[in-house]
Write a protein that holds these residues in place. Structure first.
Motif, PDB file in Angstrom:
ATOM      1  N   TYR A 252       0.820  -1.482  -0.128  1.00 31.92           N
ATOM      2  CA  TYR A 252       0.135  -0.130   0.016  1.00 31.92           C
ATOM      3  C   TYR A 252       0.885   1.466  -0.034  1.00 31.92           C
ATOM      4  O   TYR A 252       0.072   2.318  -0.361  1.00 31.92           O
ATOM      5  N   ASP A 383      -8.950  -4.750  -1.565  1.00 26.81           N
ATOM      6  CA  ASP A 383      -8.983  -3.530  -0.385  1.00 26.81           C
ATOM      7  C   ASP A 383      -9.731  -3.754   0.793  1.00 26.81           C
ATOM      8  O   ASP A 383      -9.738  -3.181   1.750  1.00 26.81           O
ATOM      9  N   TYR A 386      -7.310  -3.285   3.394  1.00 32.94           N
ATOM     10  CA  TYR A 386      -6.591  -1.874   3.083  1.00 32.94           C
ATOM     11  C   TYR A 386      -5.856  -2.149   4.510  1.00 32.94           C
ATOM     12  O   TYR A 386      -6.444  -2.050   5.602  1.00 32.94           O
TER      13      TYR A 386
END
Length: 683
Positions: A252, A383, A386
């Motif tokens: 990320y 995600d 995430y």
């Protein structure tokens, strides 16, 4: 990761078993009539006129439910009860103490035997051969409860310490003393009679599933795209699903390049879910594999390899059939009921309702928009993991790897540092040493687990993957999670007031402490987080993680309900059903947040294969973690951790009331997440 306990040992604490009689193969049948129960109760009341009539009635009924024709006649049953019922409180307490001591000896040593027999399967001790698998699936304790029926110990205990249902425990929770709770937990030892060969089969099937998952590695350096370009280090080997998921999390901080790498990992996951993954690329680095096209190459030439052919789903089928064999022998007559009402002490219906309410919250859309804003792109299916709310998400993983590999080149280095880590968390030097001396660190073949001791004098085991180059950050992060389990396991064994109350209400509670430890991993690396948004970020991290794991847990629940409605299903039929259930859950609860339909990603979790009906513990663990964290904000961390996990294995809501003064709830986490999202959206 899960709190690892040998499956059979868990079964032994809540069930009982008996085979057909030795030589004549006499068929076992319940043979105590209602009339005999009434006669026996009346006889005991006459013998002990001052005894509690309700206790007599409950004890006789419970013993009668376990008695079979092979144990004796109805007259034998009555005589046994008259002789062995204990009316005197001091004598009952003495019996309780002696039974507790002996159960600790038995459970503790059988746990130790299982630990040692399975070492070659769980630790890198050379090649695994068939004999290792056979010994690993063997349960030395599978006949223990059977033997306790044969010598009538089981009936003596059941008569004097009868079983209370979950609803009865909840009704009595506010008034029971600690001793009464402990007596009730002794009543949980004998609740049903399950033949030993069935328990042995559950153990063997479970061990096979553990091995299947422990060897499900993907050689990432061999992944290629349509241009034959590689993207991952040549020596990177990732275990599904844990390491694949954590690899997605690690990218990320890399912008568009990270998205490309995440996308490739996601393609691997989809191939695993739909079982089109070539079988010979699993745990094998001899081939290059394009997960987009599913093409396989050897020495630059395209070759044909067979797919895994539903092996993943056959493991689930095997576990289902093994566990379903137990149904006829227990009042909790499905594996789902045993997992929830028996193991978690929360009904499946209540769990599902809570999860659906949470995943229907408007706060999720609000947080999803915030993540989209922070990423600068539309949300992608992966995600759900995430990781940008964590402090480490902005730190390059290579930096973290260098730190952890230097600090922990091997298992001994981490073992030697455990007491120091506990002092950093606020434990006194004395308590830190006490705990560290009772936890051993072992290298793991798989991603890792925590295996607790079951008697004082034995150590808990922390296992995590440690390559020759030293512990990378993924392994360290998992190790700190497992360390939290070990600390709970040790406190709740050594510090609890009654052995029968050792442990926690269910594994969600040990997961809660593991999560609490895990989120402090950078702090333990002496990397301070001075971000003024720290608290808001932590709330949102827990909230989003809860969202992800609740969907996975709901899939696990609905898959098992589907299996019970389709008991003769094939692996192929199960595969189709699981993918459809995963997509249905995605479309109902995730598509409104992500803006993408028909994604199967929820079906990737390995727990569905090697830890049947376990995943909901993680979801509750996140909720409990949040509530405990909120409580710890105004409390002294280490002393409160000690106090909380000395409460022991009373029911979940009783534990929450005793520890925090509130029930398990989704209200506060949703409210706090909304506030946190609003705060961060302004910045």
């Amino acid at each position: 990761m899960k709190k690892y306990l040998f499956l059979l040992l868990t079964i032994m604490t809540i069930t009982a078993c008996h085979e057909q009689s030795d030589n004549n193969q006499q068929t076992e049948v319940a043979n105590i009539s209602e009339a005999t129960i009434k006669t026996t109760v009346a006889a005991i009341e006459k013998l002990h006129p001052n005894a509690n009539a309700q206790i007599i009635n409950r004890g006789v009924k419970h013993a009668a439910s376990l008695w079979r024709n092979v144990d004796g006649t109805e007259s034998d049953f009555q005589q046994f009860c008259e002789k062995h019922f204990i009316a005197d409180a001091s004598q009952k307490e003495l019996m309780f103490e002696k039974v507790s001591r002996n159960l600790e000896i038995l459970y503790g040593h059988f746990n130790k035997i299982a630990l040692e027999l399975q070492r070659p399967l769980h630790e890198p001790m050379g090649d695994i051969i068939d004999i290792d698998k056979t010994f690993g699936g063997y349960s030395a304790g599978s006949h223990l409860i059977e033997d306790m029926y044969r010598n009538k110990l089981a009936f003596n205990i059941a008569l004097n310490f009868p079983y209370y249902s979950l609803s009865e425990k909840e009704q009595n929770a506010a008034t029971w003393t600690r001793k009464e709770w402990a007596y009730a937990r002794m009543g949980d030892v004998f609740t049903a009679r399950i033949p030993a060969e069935i328990l042995q089969n559950v153990s063997e099937v479970g061990s096979a599933s553990e091995m299947y998952i422990a060897n499900y590695n993907i050689y990432m350096g061999q992944l290629v795209d349509d241009k034959m370009q590689t993207y991952f280090p040549e020596d990177m080997i990732l275990l599904s699903h844990w390491n694949l998921r954590d690899e997605i999390k690690s990218h990320y901080s890399k912008g568009a390049d990270g998205v490309q790498l995440q996308g490739m990992v996601y393609e691997v996951m989809k191939r695993i879910i739909d079982q089109t993954i070539p079988k010979d690329v699993i745990n094998n680095g001899d081939y290059q594999w394009n997960p987009y096209s599913n093409a396989v190459y050897k020495d630059g030439q395209t070759i044909e390899l067979a797919s895994e052919d539903n092996g993943r789903y056959q493991q689930i089928i095997n576990n289902f059939h093994a566990m379903r064999q137990m149904d006829a022998y227990t009042p909790l007559n499905t594996a789902v009921k045993r997992a929830f009402e028996g193991g978690m002490e929360i009904t499946q219906a209540d769990a599902e309702q809570l999860f659906v309410e949470f995943m229907s919250s408007d706060a999720l859309k609000q947080v999803g928009e915030l993540i989209k804003q922070r990423l600068g792109r539309d949300l992608q299916p992966w995600d759900i993991w995430y990781d940008g709310f964590k402090a480490r998400s902005a730190i390059d993983e290579n930096t973290l790897n260098n730190i952890t590999r230097t600090r922990y080149p091997n298992a001994k280095a981490l073992d030697d540092d455990l007491a120091h880590l506990l002092v950093k968390l606020g434990f006194t030097k004395e308590k830190a040493s006490f705990l560290a001396e009772r936890i051993d660190v072992d290298p793991a073949r798989g991603s890792g687990h925590a295996w607790g001791a079951s008697m004082k004098g034995e150590t808990a085991h922390l296992r995590t993957r440690i390559p020759e180059s030293g512990m990378d950050y993924k392994g360290y992060n998992i190790a700190i999670h497992e360390f939290g389990h070990n600390v709970e396991q040790t406190i709740s064994l050594y510090d609890v007031d009654y052995y029968m109350l050792n442990g926690v209400p269910n594994t969600a509670f040990t997961e809660a402490l593991a999560f609490i430890f895990q989120k402090r991993d950078l702090e333990l690396l002496d990397m301070k987080n001075d971000n003024p948004e720290k608290e808001a970020l932590q709330i949102l991290d827990n909230f989003w993680s809860t969202y992800e794991i609740m969907g996975v847990s709901l899939l696990d629940q609905r898959m098992w309900k589907w299996l019970y409605h389709h008991p003769e299903a094939t692996a192929d039929e199960l595969k189709v059903a699981v993918q459809q259930i995963a997509i249905d859950i995605w479309n109902e609860f995730y598509a409104p947040v992500f803006g993408i339909n028909d994604q199967p990603i929820l079906a990737i979790y390995s727990h569905m294969i090697n830890s049947p009906i376990y995943l909901s513990n993680y979801a509750f663990g996140h909720l409990i973690q949040f509530q405990v964290e909120q409580y710890l904000k105004t409390a002294d961390f280490a002393p409160e951790v000690e106090r909380l996990f000395k409460i022991g294995s009373i029911t979940p809501n009783a534990w929450m009331q005793a520890g925090l003064g509130e029930d398990i709830s989704i209200v506060s986490i949703i409210k706090e997440a909304q506030t946190a999202a609003e705060e961060l959206s302004k910045n």
